[in-house]
Design a protein around this motif. Structure first.
Motif, PDB file in Angstrom:
ATOM      1  N   SER A 124       0.826  -1.212   0.000  1.00  0.00           N
ATOM      2  CA  SER A 124       0.000   0.000   0.000  1.00  0.00           C
ATOM      3  C   SER A 124       0.859   1.260   0.000  1.00  0.00           C
ATOM      4  N   ARG A 125       2.159   1.119   0.290  1.00  0.00           N
ATOM      5  CA  ARG A 125       3.052   2.281   0.370  1.00  0.00           C
ATOM      6  C   ARG A 125       4.363   1.991  -0.356  1.00  0.00           C
ATOM      7  N   GLN A 126       4.284   1.328  -1.489  1.00  0.00           N
ATOM      8  CA  GLN A 126       5.488   0.858  -2.164  1.00  0.00           C
ATOM      9  C   GLN A 126       6.451   1.961  -2.577  1.00  0.00           C
ATOM     10  N   TYR A 127       5.941   3.138  -2.868  1.00  0.00           N
ATOM     11  CA  TYR A 127       6.803   4.224  -3.323  1.00  0.00           C
ATOM     12  C   TYR A 127       7.109   5.229  -2.213  1.00  0.00           C
ATOM     13  N   ASP A 128       6.723   4.903  -0.984  1.00  0.00           N
ATOM     14  CA  ASP A 128       6.984   5.789   0.151  1.00  0.00           C
ATOM     15  C   ASP A 128       8.284   5.467   0.882  1.00  0.00           C
ATOM     16  N   GLY A 129       8.972   4.410   0.476  1.00  0.00           N
ATOM     17  CA  GLY A 129      10.216   4.059   1.138  1.00  0.00           C
ATOM     18  C   GLY A 129      10.037   3.281   2.419  1.00  0.00           C
ATOM     19  N   PHE A 130       8.972   2.522   2.539  1.00  0.00           N
ATOM     20  CA  PHE A 130       8.736   1.767   3.763  1.00  0.00           C
ATOM     21  C   PHE A 130       9.058   0.287   3.644  1.00  0.00           C
ATOM     22  N   SER A 131       9.941  -0.080   2.763  1.00  0.00           N
ATOM     23  CA  SER A 131      10.424  -1.465   2.679  1.00  0.00           C
ATOM     24  C   SER A 131      11.588  -1.596   3.645  1.00  0.00           C
ATOM     25  N   THR A 132      11.741  -2.774   4.207  1.00  0.00           N
ATOM     26  CA  THR A 132      12.811  -2.957   5.186  1.00  0.00           C
ATOM     27  C   THR A 132      13.306  -4.397   5.214  1.00  0.00           C
ATOM     28  N   LEU A 133      14.525  -4.572   5.632  1.00  0.00           N
ATOM     29  CA  LEU A 133      15.081  -5.897   5.885  1.00  0.00           C
ATOM     30  C   LEU A 133      14.854  -6.304   7.339  1.00  0.00           C
ATOM     31  N   ASN A 134      14.348  -5.382   8.135  1.00  0.00           N
ATOM     32  CA  ASN A 134      14.173  -5.629   9.567  1.00  0.00           C
ATOM     33  C   ASN A 134      12.771  -6.109   9.900  1.00  0.00           C
ATOM     34  N   PRO A 135      12.635  -7.367  10.342  1.00  0.00           N
ATOM     35  CA  PRO A 135      11.316  -7.834  10.784  1.00  0.00           C
ATOM     36  C   PRO A 135      10.907  -7.060  12.033  1.00  0.00           C
ATOM     37  N   GLY A 136       9.625  -6.865  12.201  1.00  0.00           N
ATOM     38  CA  GLY A 136       9.145  -6.169  13.389  1.00  0.00           C
ATOM     39  C   GLY A 136       8.794  -4.713  13.144  1.00  0.00           C
ATOM     40  N   ILE A 137       9.252  -4.139  12.042  1.00  0.00           N
ATOM     41  CA  ILE A 137       8.903  -2.750  11.753  1.00  0.00           C
ATOM     42  C   ILE A 137       7.474  -2.673  11.228  1.00  0.00           C
ATOM     43  N   HIS A 138       7.082  -3.659  10.440  1.00  0.00           N
ATOM     44  CA  HIS A 138       5.719  -3.729   9.912  1.00  0.00           C
ATOM     45  C   HIS A 138       4.947  -4.821  10.643  1.00  0.00           C
ATOM     46  N   SER A 139       3.655  -4.636  10.766  1.00  0.00           N
ATOM     47  CA  SER A 139       2.797  -5.645  11.374  1.00  0.00           C
ATOM     48  C   SER A 139       2.617  -6.806  10.409  1.00  0.00           C
ATOM     49  N   GLU A 140       2.969  -7.991  10.842  1.00  0.00           N
ATOM     50  CA  GLU A 140       2.850  -9.182  10.000  1.00  0.00           C
ATOM     51  C   GLU A 140       1.395  -9.513   9.668  1.00  0.00           C
ATOM     52  N   SER A 141       0.445  -9.017  10.471  1.00  0.00           N
ATOM     53  CA  SER A 141      -0.963  -9.306  10.209  1.00  0.00           C
ATOM     54  C   SER A 141      -1.558  -8.364   9.155  1.00  0.00           C
ATOM     55  N   ASP A 142      -0.829  -7.337   8.771  1.00  0.00           N
ATOM     56  CA  ASP A 142      -1.306  -6.396   7.757  1.00  0.00           C
ATOM     57  C   ASP A 142      -1.381  -7.106   6.406  1.00  0.00           C
ATOM     58  N   PRO A 143      -2.539  -7.098   5.739  1.00  0.00           N
ATOM     59  CA  PRO A 143      -2.678  -7.806   4.463  1.00  0.00           C
ATOM     60  C   PRO A 143      -1.839  -7.198   3.329  1.00  0.00           C
ATOM     61  N   ASN A 144      -1.351  -5.981   3.501  1.00  0.00           N
ATOM     62  CA  ASN A 144      -0.530  -5.333   2.476  1.00  0.00           C
ATOM     63  C   ASN A 144       0.954  -5.705   2.570  1.00  0.00           C
ATOM     64  N   ILE A 145       1.313  -6.426   3.622  1.00  0.00           N
ATOM     65  CA  ILE A 145       2.712  -6.783   3.852  1.00  0.00           C
ATOM     66  C   ILE A 145       3.031  -8.105   3.161  1.00  0.00           C
ATOM     67  N   ARG A 146       4.159  -8.111   2.445  1.00  0.00           N
ATOM     68  CA  ARG A 146       4.640  -9.362   1.846  1.00  0.00           C
ATOM     69  C   ARG A 146       6.160  -9.358   1.915  1.00  0.00           C
ATOM     70  N   ARG A 147       6.722 -10.529   1.754  1.00  0.00           N
ATOM     71  CA  ARG A 147       8.179 -10.692   1.774  1.00  0.00           C
ATOM     72  C   ARG A 147       8.645 -11.100   0.388  1.00  0.00           C
ATOM     73  N   ILE A 148       9.743 -10.482  -0.049  1.00  0.00           N
ATOM     74  CA  ILE A 148      10.348 -10.867  -1.318  1.00  0.00           C
ATOM     75  C   ILE A 148      11.839 -11.107  -1.096  1.00  0.00           C
ATOM     76  N   SER A 149      12.380 -12.014  -1.857  1.00  0.00           N
ATOM     77  CA  SER A 149      13.808 -12.304  -1.759  1.00  0.00           C
ATOM     78  C   SER A 149      14.582 -11.291  -2.595  1.00  0.00           C
ATOM     79  N   VAL A 150      15.610 -10.698  -1.991  1.00  0.00           N
ATOM     80  CA  VAL A 150      16.453  -9.729  -2.693  1.00  0.00           C
ATOM     81  C   VAL A 150      17.922 -10.101  -2.509  1.00  0.00           C
ATOM     82  N   SER A 151      18.728  -9.710  -3.463  1.00  0.00           N
ATOM     83  CA  SER A 151      20.176  -9.916  -3.355  1.00  0.00           C
ATOM     84  C   SER A 151      20.773  -8.830  -2.473  1.00  0.00           C
ATOM     85  N   THR A 152      21.753  -9.232  -1.670  1.00  0.00           N
ATOM     86  CA  THR A 152      22.436  -8.287  -0.790  1.00  0.00           C
ATOM     87  C   THR A 152      23.929  -8.306  -1.074  1.00  0.00           C
TER      88      THR A 152
END
Length: 181
Positions: A124-152
């Motif tokens: 819901s906020r993909q262009y707002d800069g709210f993606s993170t590698l840190n679990p716990g910043i976003h609520s896991e129960s939020d239906p807009n939250i998903r996890r994607i694999s990225v290269s580091t």
């Protein structure tokens, strides 16, 4: 003292002091580059290093607001922007293709290791800069939250075999992952 400051006549002063206090803490400063101080910094500091041998490294670039500021106010300075989230990264590429000699976008997450990690994305906020590698910043129960694999990769590893440039600025804004960059 509290009785004096709590008077209805002083509500405007209290509101002003409150806004001043939270801005000092950095709250609401993201609204524009004048509030963040980024505009003033680029104008007063980076212009003195406006040289093609100098590089600005923008980790957590999102859609490139900071890159836009640097590219608009300098003429020779180069910038490399790291953004692991695919949607903002595509927009970042399109926005700055005209600066291809001075701008490079890299679709990697910067961390303290090379490999892969899970990026937590709020659709819901993909262009707002709210993606993170840190679990716990976003609520896991939020239906807009998903996890994607990225290269580091680490910055050391990324720059290991590249042209030696002087880094004029290293800007890191990675939603709580800064210590691991």
């Amino acid at each position: 003292m509290v009785r004096i400051l709590a008077r209805p006549k002083l509500i405007r002063l209290n509101e002003f002091l409150f806004v001043l206090f939270i801005r000092t803490l950095g709250v609401l400063n993201f609204q524009n580059e004048n509030l963040t101080g980024e505009n003033e910094f680029v104008r007063t500091q980076l212009l003195t290093n406006d040289d093609p041998n100098f590089l600005v490294v923008d980790v957590g670039a999102n859609i490139g607001e900071f890159a836009e500021l640097v590219l608009a106010q300098t003429h020779r300075l180069r910038i490399i922007s790291f953004e692991p989230n695919p949607a903002p990264f595509k927009l970042l590429l399109r926005k700055y293709e005209k600066y291809n000699s001075r701008f490079k976008a890299v679709n990697l997450a910067i961390s303290d290791f090379s490999g892969s990690s899970e990026l937590i994305v709020d659709d819901s906020r993909q262009y707002d800069g709210f993606s993170t590698l840190n679990p716990g910043i976003h609520s896991e129960s939020d239906p807009n939250i998903r996890r994607i694999s990225v290269s580091t990769t680490s910055l050391d590893h990324f720059f290991e075999n590249r042209e030696a440039l002087k880094i004029a600025l290293l800007k890191i804004d990675v939603e709580g992952h800064e210590k691991r960059c």
